[in-house]
Enzyme design. Structure first.
Site, short mmCIF file in Angstrom:
data_model
loop_
_atom_site.label_atom_id
_atom_site.label_comp_id
_atom_site.label_asym_id
_atom_site.label_seq_id
_atom_site.Cartn_x
_atom_site.Cartn_y
_atom_site.Cartn_z
N ASN A 1 -6.12 -2.91 2.12
CA ASN A 1 -6.12 -4.36 2.20
C ASN A 1 -7.56 -4.87 2.23
O ASN A 1 -8.42 -4.26 2.87
CB ASN A 1 -5.40 -4.84 3.47
CG ASN A 1 -3.90 -4.69 3.38
OD1 ASN A 1 -3.33 -4.59 2.30
ND2 ASN A 1 -3.24 -4.66 4.53
N ARG B 1 0.83 -1.22 0.00
CA ARG B 1 0.00 0.00 0.00
C ARG B 1 0.86 1.26 0.00
O ARG B 1 0.58 2.21 -0.72
CB ARG B 1 -0.97 0.00 1.18
CG ARG B 1 -2.06 -1.06 1.05
CD ARG B 1 -2.91 -1.14 2.29
NE ARG B 1 -2.07 -1.47 3.44
CZ ARG B 1 -2.41 -1.31 4.71
NH1 ARG B 1 -3.60 -0.81 5.02
NH2 ARG B 1 -1.60 -1.64 5.69
#
Length: 98
Positions: A44, A26
């Site tokens: 996520n 990320r």
């Protein structure tokens, strides 16, 4: 002269599977998307994938997708699924969502 499609703002929802959680995927996405000038988010998913929503010029999003296919050094990307749509205009920056 009218704007061409290349200049139009679009949105892509990208679902990335493989070893993409717990490997700074990320942060890698946010850093690269910000450098390219895109807005949106990365998060996520409970099934182990990472969802990326990016808005900007299609060519810039395609550049990001190319980076997402590789990922950071500890990631192992197995699949990248992309869905295109019109930009929502709701994002001001690129962030990590939880």
């Amino acid at each position: 002269m009218r704007n061409t499609n290349a200049e139009a703002q679009v949105s892509a929802t990208v679902l990335v599977s493989g070893r993409v959680q717990g490997v700074y995927y990320r942060k890698f996405t946010v850093d690269n998307a910000t450098d390219i000038g895109l807005v949106g988010f990365a998060r996520n998913l409970p099934d182990g994938r990472v969802e990326v929503v990016a808005e900007g010029k299609r060519a810039d999003i395609e550049k990001l997708i190319g980076l997402l296919e590789k990922g950071p050094s500890y990631a192992s990307v197995e699949d990248v699924d992309v869905s295109w749509s019109s930009a929502s205009g709701e994002f001001r920056d690129f962030s990590i969502r939880r």
